[in-house]
Structures are given as C-alpha cells and as structure tokens.
Design an enzyme around this catalytic site. Structure first.
Site: not given
Lengths: 251, 646, 232
Positions: B41, B45, B338, B408, B432, B442, B448
């Site tokens: 990845g 991160a 959220r 999301h 993540e 979150r 970020l």
C-alpha cells in the site's frame, strides 16, 4: 424525468505494448444522461461480458476527479470535450442521442499502451524521483509556523500543486512534451521557502530526467494548459525555464 | 486470550509514548541494511511508512495497486487534517484532541493509542510543511485553520479542498526520493493475494502482477499492511474503485484477528444516488457543514411537492424549513459527528421528509452567501461547488445542494497492539487497514492524521522493537516450501474462479451484495435484518461460485479477475460485519442497532457488556469465527453518554 | 553543453536566435520605408552597407542566426515527432485558446524560408554577392532602388510577397511571446501583455513591409512613375 441516449462508440483495442491496435465499433443503448462517461463504459463492458467478449480495459480509480488515474482521449480531447474536469467527471449530458464517440488512449512515446486504453505513465514517477521533493527526513522539521509564507505565494504554490499527474498535458501536446507536469512541481517547490533551498538542483535533475525519458520539446502551444483538468497555468513553464536557465548559468 | 496482549506501556497517559520510545529496542544503522520490510500500500500510511523506513536505512519493497503511489485513495480526502497546535488560541491541546477523538469514537477506542495520536499530530504538520505541502495561510503568513465536526475548536489544517491530495503528494515525494536512492523498491500495479507465514512469523507475500497476470513471491523480515478499508463492500461508496479489503482478509484467513468489523462510517454529505448505473458516490467535504445549513421541509406535503418537481427548495419559506440538526443538537448544530448527522438525515427521509428522490436532504449556503458574500464562499468551497455542478448539473450558489449519507470509511480492521503489530508476529497493519484509533466512529480530518501518524511517527519506531531480534536472521529465500504452498493455494483459488464460467459479471454480483449490506448492515441495523443478511450473503456466495463469469485469461492482464478476487473477499467481510453487528447488542458510533436507542432516537451504548474490542478469529471456510475480547479500560477519562446537545 | 543537450537549452537557442532575427527584420523594414519616399536615400543606405567589412561580419552573424534557427527548428521538430509515438490520433481537435500558428510554426517557417531563397536570389545575389564576386556583371550592385522597384512594379510579385508577409506575421505572433516565455521572461501578469505586445509588433513589422511593397507597386506599376536608375 431521466433522459437516455443511444451512442456509437469507436474504441481503440490493443492487446499489448507491441501489438498493433485498431478501432472496434460498439453500440450502447439507453445511457442515462446523468451517468458519467466511465459509467457508460461500465455499461459497455457489462454488455461485452454478457456477450462473452473481453471488456475494454481502461484506467480509473477514485471517480471523483482527483487521483489522476483515468485518461482517455475522447473525440479529440484528453478527458473529453468538457473543460477543467477529468474523464470520470465528464457526464453523458454533454453528448447527444446518436453521437459517435471516438475513444483513444493517450498517444505518446513516453506513455506506451499496456492494453486497449490503459497506458504506462511510470515515466512521471521517474521524473518526480529525480528531484520532485524537498530533501528532508522525518523528524527534523521545525515548527510549522516558524517560517512565514506570504499568502499569495502559498496560493500560487497550491495552484501548481493541484496537478494530478494524469498525463493529459503530454497527451494534448503535439510535441509529447511533459513540461507542464514538470513545471508544476518545480514551481510549487520553488515558490515555497522550504523548497527554494534546492530549487536549482531540482530544476536541473527533473528536466534532465524528462529529456532522458524521451518527452518532446515544449513549443508553447498552450494545448497542455487548455486541456489540463486542473487548469494548471502555462506560466509555470516560464518559471521552470527561468529556474533551469538560472541553474545552468550558475554552473 | 494470551494472543490479545495490547502491550500498552505502563505509566501516566501523557508519558506512555515517551517511555516506550525511551525503552524500546532499536536496530543500529549497519544492521538496518540487512533487514528487509515489505509495505503493501502506498497511501498516507503505507507511503509514509515506506519512505520513513527507507530514510532510516531499511530495505523496503513497496507495493502499489495503481500505476503510481500518487493515486492511492488518501488523495480524495478533501477537508483537512487535525492537529493540536492551538495556533488559533481557542483552547486546544493534545489532551483535548485526545478527548474529542475518544468521545467522537463513542468510547470504543484504546486510550493509549489515541493519546499517542494526538501527541504526534503536531509533528505531522511540521513534517508536511517542511515537505512543501502548500497549506492554506492567512495574510500574515501563518497557517490557517478551519473547524470540523465533533470539535469546538478550529484545529483542522487544509490545502483548499484537496488536503488529502497534498498530504499524499508530500508522502509520495518522500517515497520517490527513497526510490531514487535505491532504498525503496517500488512495484506498481501489484496486488497482494496472500501473506506467507514461516514458523509462525509473517515472512513474505504472494503478489499478482496486474499487468502480466503473473503470480510472484516476495520475502522480507516483516510485512506491513497499509491497504486501507473495506467500505466498498457496499458496492456504492465514496471509496475508489480499486479500494478493497482483500489484504486484510488474507491476513485474517492466516490467523490475524479482525477487530470491530461492524464499525463502518456512513458519511453524511455525499451526492445522492441518481440511477442504477451508478458506480460510486461522490463525497462533498464535511467542511461544507461549517457554513452550510442542513434542512428538509417541515411539512410533508412540501416534501412531496418537491419530489414531484412542483416546488423548488427556494420557494419554501424560512419558517417552513426544518433545520433538524440545529433543532436537535443546539450546541454543535450542523457540526455534529458524522454518525449522528447521517442517522438524523436517514431518520428525516425515512419519515417522509426527504427531497430529490426521497433519499436526500438540503445543504443550503444562502445564509453563508448573505453573511460572507459570494466571493468568500467561492474562495472557501469553490472547487467543491464546481464539482457538484459538474455532477448534478445544478448551481449550488443558487439552489441548495442535495446530500445523502454514503459508506465512506471503516473504523474496523485488523487488530493491532500498541506497536501496530497484529496477532501474527512480524505482521503489522497501519492506517485505515487497522482498527486502532477511531473507536466506533471517526471524526472528520482524523483519517489523514492517523494514516500519517502511523506511517511517519509510530510504525518506524515500533517495528524496530520487533526487528531488533531479527538481525541475525538471514534473508529469506522465496523457494521455501511455505512460499510454494501459498502460491499453489493462490493459483488454485484463481483457477477455481476461472473455471466457473457462469453467466453473471462480477459487478452485477457485487451490486447484489451491496444492496444487502446497505439494507441490513448499513446505517440502521436490527437482529432480524442481520440474520436475514447472513442468509442472503450465503446465497450470493453460492451464486458467486456457481454463476460467475470471468472472460479472458487467468495469467494475463484481467481486470474482471481482479474484481472477482476482491469480491470473494468482500463476501467474507460482509459476513463478518453482519456477525459482529449481530453480536454487539448496543448502539455505538457507526454501529446503530435499532433495538438500542433512547426515546429521542439517540444511540444507546451498553458499556457494562460491550466495552471491548470485538476480535474475530478465522476458523475455516463457512465456520463461524471465534470471538475474542480486548477489554477497554478507561483509566484517564470519564466515560459518558455522548452528548452534542449542550 | 546545456544549450544543445537539454530541451530547454535547445529552446533557448531557438528563442534567442529568433529574437535576433526579429531585430533584423525591424531594421530591414525601417530601411525599406526609405525607398518609398526617396530612392536616393535608399541607395545611400545600400551604399553605406554594401560589402564593407562590418557589413560582411554582420551578414555572417545574421546568416548564422538563420542557420541556427532553421537547423534547431528541424532538430526539435524531429525530436517532437518521435516523442509523439508511432500511432497518431484518429480525431484531433485544436483546444480552445490555442493559436493555430503555435501548432504550425515549422510549416510557417518553411514558407518563410522558401520565400527567403527567392528573395536572396532577387536581391542579395545581385547586390552584396555581386559586389564581392561579380556574379552578375550586367547588374549594378549599388543600384538597390532600381532592382527593388523593377520587381515590385509587377502585381504578382507584390501578391507573392504579401503572402510571405502573412506567413511571417503568423510566425511572429507566436514566436515573439513564445521566445520570451522560453527564456523565462513571463508570468501570469505578463502573459497576456506579451501576447498583445507581440501581436502589435508583428503587425507593425508586416504592415511596414507590405506598405513598401504596395506603395512601390502603386507608384511605379499603377501611376507609371519612371524608375530612377543610377548611372552604371
């Protein structure tokens, strides 16, 4: 309420880098004008899969105009006929019922075709690797507010930094030049005090790499900036020229 | 239970990380050269970790699923990144950021991890500025901040509406610098298909080269998973098309525990679904809630008229508008976290007040335009407004935007200890992909922060504690029988899928899975629904193995095969989410069980029974996974019912 | 040497040589204007220039400027074609805001060169070269005005030259600002200013040339003035 259109698609199919490609013609029907261009291609691919054929390969990822993965040269324009957007943000309401749409990959020696509409843009990574950074290691940074940066400089750097590395500039350029891409990164870092330190070294290294990779010479046609989905300004190229000439005169 | 040692250092909260760093084992520079680390990845991160490990002197092999590390989906984060700098003099501190994050996560995150995150948040901003990230500035030349959901201070740093892009490009540039130096071997267009375990430790990966279709083996002393979340299990989500949970599932199948899979975040401000061909949902930054006001019509007949196209939102009088967030949560108003905002929107739409297709609410800027002027609004949100207009063909300066919640982010992920190590020694998970810092929900601008904290400042330390006793271990050969076996298993998995030769495309099956997930494992969940979901997912699994069609060849470029492999893993995750959601008899954060709510419809936690991390151990195909619990002990803050009203 | 082995260096050579040629054109245009008003004055200038050592040196520099500009143009274009790759686009549209001339500089340049060859054969060959090597014994190398007027009496010669000036105008409108851009002398503020200045400048030069050609035709071709001739 939903409007749909039927289209004829002329799509470039090419097996691999060395194979000879050709256009294939497909018909798609009942495309919602609210769907995006890539969703229209999804419909085409679903149709091809149902017919037992191999789907058209194209690059795409975030589908919200920021990752720079999608490409496609649509009816003579990189990212299609709309302005200041990527292909994934192009919506079918820009087309009329019965239109024929020609879809080609980016064509440039620097971006060889991998399959169909997918091209290899690793050249851009190599250019960044040559110098598109500030040479600092994690841990050594001073407080973020220790150096004041005029807002106008920060804003201009941000405008240059908004480049998404999609390659539309090279695709649009009749010279296959990568100057807009290179100049955006050189400009961003040259405008900020943090990047100023090695500005000369960066300009030299990135231009040398760009030339080495076989990109063309910029003749300031401005097609790159006109087709750039992020409207990166041509004046960055002037700044790159300035930085480069200055660096070379210092040698 | 012995496997679940969270390894939280002793001592007062504020000194834990300092103490850890002071006493951890390090690897000297000469030995670093002899150690290889695989990082899968290249997002915030992964990219940051690979760059930093390279800077430190380790040999890094870094894999990227796209054609360039610059395209990882971290790039799409719009709003900003939190840090406890207190540049605005509004009372922010490391403790307050820590507290807000724990509270925002509905008291389901590990205190020590979150405190560390808040501590290093300031270093991130310093690091990024030094990299040349063009954060927004004030006229005096200092950094500007904006406010975000779940906080009463302005601590969010931003770069126009492209903060994720700029931070990622910063990490990317550091990474490319190491690539140039030969410290990082970057492999693009590769996808991980298995992790290889040798003598109980993670020692390598099996990768599929997405261009040639070839299966390749890679060995290293440690493996770091930084492959993001699994939000695409819903098919329609704000995630990128290639975002997937497969690497996490492979780790899970090899014995790593999967924590809190049910915690999925539904983002409140996305552009609503328009039709069945839709491939993804576009997020509009949460920062819009700073100045936009969310409302639906007060009267059902108005909502019906709007849906029928007979009324325009601008024709609804002020007194006939229901600013339901301001009504329900006077203290935080439109800036509630959220999960709260998403549920409130769903509640209004379910009650019949939705606009557009019925599944949408308004986000209105007319007050902001009146107050600040159109130019100021354009300077703040111009690019978002433009994006909205391109997609919806509606001018948000004149008519209110329409928004609706969409999948999301996933707070759940691979279980890791304080060192970000999974239950498999030598296997680390960051960003993540792990479960660590966000609890059950979150906060905005924290993803970020966490990605970069893990990548730049945490993993590069903690991985050394593991690697320090590996310096005598010579480089591994990929000819070991463990590698051969893993490769064989991968190939037989591919061959199995290719041999089905059914009728349905991957996407059509994925859409079916997505519909089940959003209907039963989405914003509102209940026992009957979750049980139904488990049955339905099994049906899809059967359909998948009997009726899937993949054209093309197995060992050549084959996008449909890539998607099929991912969908196979999404089915596993979907099941796991439903199992976890079913077992968690409470509502918290992104997990809302309809049986467990207050009279006002707020989430009702059950701290007595469920104050733990639910960790699932794989027990074999079609076997029920085994639950392990990591109890959460709040030593330093008082656990309260979340309250955004006062 | 960075002027030859880097893309920007090569472009700098193009720019500097181009700007130098623009200077020459400006001078040439001013000199021509004299002919309309006084053939004698024109001949006096020709006489002052002639085949003296400083003129020859300047001519050499000028020729070098042309040669460098032309060679680099072909070199850059060859590289650019190579950079474009083997397959061409099936559909190609010029984006909005992109000048036609900017994408056709080589074609415009070739037109300019072709005319330049004719022009040299008509005048330079019979004047400076003739003075040096006596290649046309029956032509008076010092009677520039006679040579020029004799040609421009013909309408078709004037028409031919007008075509040339149009090509030159297109070439200059892009070339001028582009040269400044390439040497880094540009930014967002000056972008449009340079374009306007370039367009005005190119127009003045080309109109100046065209004015002389048309005026001579009107004076000697239409009104039938007698062509003044210097005694051999």
């Amino acid at each position: 309420m939903e409007k749909t259109i039927d289209l004829t698609l002329k799509v470039w199919r090419q097996r691999d880098r060395k194979a000879k490609g050709q256009f294939e013609t497909y018909n798609v029907k009942g495309i919602s004008t609210d769907s995006s261009f890539l969703e229209m291609l999804d419909v085409l691919n679903e149709q091809l899969i149902n017919e037992g054929k191999e789907p058209v390969v194209f690059d795409h990822d975030c589908r919200e105009g920021i990752c720079g993965m999608c490409s496609l040269y649509i009816n003579g324009h990189p990212h299609g006929p709309d302005s200041a957007i990527t292909t994934c943000q192009l919506h079918m309401r820009k087309f009329k019922n019965g239109d024929t749409i020609t879809i080609e990959p980016w064509r440039s020696a620097g971006f060889p075709v991998i399959r169909d509409l997918m091209v290899d843009r690793t050249a851009y990574d190599q250019i960044i690797a040559a110098g598109g950074y500030t040479s600092i290691n994690v841990g050594g940074a001073q407080d973020a507010n220790a150096v004041l940066i005029p807002k106008t400089d920060a804003d201009e750097a941000m405008d240059a930094a908004s480049c998404i590395g999609c390659g539309a500039c090279v695709a649009a350029c009749k010279n296959g030049s990568a100057m807009l891409f290179v100049s955006a990164k050189v400009s961003q870092l040259a405008l900020l005090p943090q990047g100023r330190v090695e500005a000369a070294r960066r300009a030299r290294a990135m231009v040398a790499k760009m030339d080495e990779l076989g990109f063309g010479n910029c003749t300031n046609t401005g097609a790159c900036a006109a087709e750039c989905p992020k409207s990166v300004s041509l004046s960055n190229i002037a700044r790159l020229n300035r930085e480069f000439i200055k660096a070379k005169l210092q040698d | 239970m012995s496997k679940l040692d969270s390894k939280i250092p002793a001592g007062p909260l504020a000194e834990k990380w300092t103490n850890y760093k002071a006493t951890q084992k390090l690897v000297n520079p000469a030995n670093k050269r002899r150690l290889d680390v695989i990082v899968v990845g290249t997002g915030l991160a992964g990219g940051a970790a690979a760059a930093t490990l390279g800077e430190l002197g380790f040999n890094v092999i870094n894999f990227c699923i796209q054609d360039s590390p610059r395209r990882a989906h971290s790039i799409a984060a719009q709003g900003g990144i939190n840090a406890a700098k207190n540049y605005q003099n509004d009372g922010d501190s490391v403790y307050r950021l820590f507290y807000d994050t724990i509270k925002g996560g509905d008291y389901r995150a590990r205190e020590a991890n979150v405190y560390r995150l808040a501590e290093v948040s300031n270093n991130i901003i310093d690091q990024c500025v030094a990299q040349g990230v063009p954060f927004a500035r004030e006229y005096g030349g200092l950094l500007d901040n904006r406010s975000f959901g779940g906080a009463q201070v302005s601590r969010t740093f931003y770069a126009k509406g492209q903060t994720g892009q700029q931070l990622l490009l910063g990490a990317y540039s550091s990474l490319m610098r190491q690539v140039n130096k030969g410290k990082v071997d970057l492999r693009t267009r590769y996808e991980m298909l298995d992790v290889v375990i040798v003598d109980g430790r993670a020692r390598g990966v099996i990768m599929r080269n997405l261009v040639t279709g070839g299966i390749e083996r890679f060995a290293a002393h440690a493996v770091v998973i930084a492959t993001g979340g699994y939000g695409n299990v819903f098919f329609l989500s704000t995630n990128a098309m290639a975002s997937n949970g497969s690497a996490a599932v492979q780790c899970y199948r090899k014995g790593a525990y999967f924590a809190n899979p049910a915690y999925a975040q539904i983002h409140p401000t996305c552009i609503p679904v328009h039709g069945e061909f839709q491939s993804k949902l576009t997020l509009m930054s949460e920062s819009l809630r700073n100045d936009g006001r969310i409302w639906v019509p007060k009267k059902k007949e108005d909502a019906e008229a709007i849906r029928a196209g007979k009324l325009k939102p601008t024709q609804i009088k002020e007194e006939d508008r229901d600013y339901y967030l301001e009504r329900r949560y006077p203290a935080f108003g439109n800036l509630v976290p959220r999960d709260v905002a998403s549920r409130a929107a769903k509640e209004r739409c379910d009650a019949g007040y939705g606009v557009g297709t019925g599944l949408a609410v308004y986000l209105d800027f007319s007050d902001a335009i009146k107050r600040l002027g159109r130019d100021a609004v354009e300077a703040r949100y111009g690019n978002l407004f433009q994006m909205y207009e391109k997609i919806v063909d509606d001018n948000p300066y004149e008519t209110p935007m329409m928004i609706y919640p969409a999948s999301h982010y996933t707070m759940g992920g691979i279980w890791v200890d304080y060192e970000l190590q999974t239950t498999i020694p030598g296997l680390f998970a960051i960003g993540e992909a792990n479960f660590s810092d966000h609890g059950a929900n979150r906060l905005g601008a924290s993803a970020l922060m966490q990605g970069l904290a893990d990548g730049y400042f945490v993993l590069p330390y903690t991985i050394q504690n593991y690697l320090s006793d590996q310096i005598q271990v010579p480089r591994f050969s990929t000819d070991l029988p463990e590698f051969a076996e893993a490769e064989k298993a991968v190939k037989s998995r591919i061959d199995r899928l290719m041999a089905i030769k059914g009728k349905q495309s991957v996407d059509s099956l994925h859409k079916k899975l997505g519909r089940i997930m959003s209907d039963y494992v989405g914003m509102g969940r209940n026992k009957a629904g979750l049980e139904k979901a488990l049955v339905e997912i099994d049906k899809i699994k059967k359909e998948f193995y009997s009726d899937l069609r993949i054209p093309g060849e197995a060992y050549a470029l084959n996008v449909e095969l890539e998607k099929a492999l991912r969908l196979e893993d999404f089915i596993e995750i979907g099941k796991l989410m439903a199992i976890d959601a079913l077992h968690r008899e409470e509502s918290c954060g992104g997990h809302f069980r309809e049986e467990h709510q207050t009279e006002e419809g707020e989430a009702k936690r059950n701290d007595e029974q469920f104050m733990y991390v639910g960790c699932w151990e794989y027990k074999g195909e079609d076997q029920k996974p085994e639950l392990h619990k990591e109890e959460l002990n709040y030593e330093f803050i008082k656990v309260q019912q979340r309250n955004y009203k006062q | 040497m960075w002027l030859t082995n880097s893309s920007i260096g090569r472009k700098v050579v193009m720019s500097v040589s181009g700007l130098f040629l623009v200077l020459f054109l400006t001078f040439h245009m001013c000199m021509n204007l004299a002919l309309v008003f006084s053939p004698e004055a024109y001949n006096a200038i020709c006489g002052f220039l002639g085949a003296r050592w400083y003129t020859l040196a300047l001519t050499a520099v000028l020729a070098a400027g042309f040669v460098v500009h032309i060679i680099f143009a072909f070199w850059l274009t060859l590289q650019n074609r190579k950079a474009r790759g083997t397959d061409r686009y099936a559909v190609n549209v010029r984006p909005q805001g992109v000048e036609w001339s900017s994408q056709n500089m080589l074609v415009l340049g070739i037109i300019v060169i072709l005319f330049l060859i004719i022009h040299m054969a008509q005048f330079w060959f019979k004047m400076q070269l003739n003075e040096l090597a006596n290649v046309c014994p029956d032509v008076n190398p010092h009677d520039g005005s006679y040579l020029v007027i004799s040609e421009f009496k013909n309408w078709w010669m004037v028409a031919l030259y007008l075509v040339w000036f149009v090509a030159l105008w297109f070439h200059l409108t892009h070339g001028f600002w582009s040269a400044l851009h390439t040497i880094g002398f540009n930014n967002n503020t000056w972008f449009n200013r340079w374009k306007v200045i370039g367009n005005v400048f190119a127009t003045i030069i080309c109109l100046g040339f065209a004015f002389v050609a048309v005026a001579l035709y009107v004076q000697y071709g239409v009104l039938g003035w007698e062509v003044p001739q210097m005694a051999h």
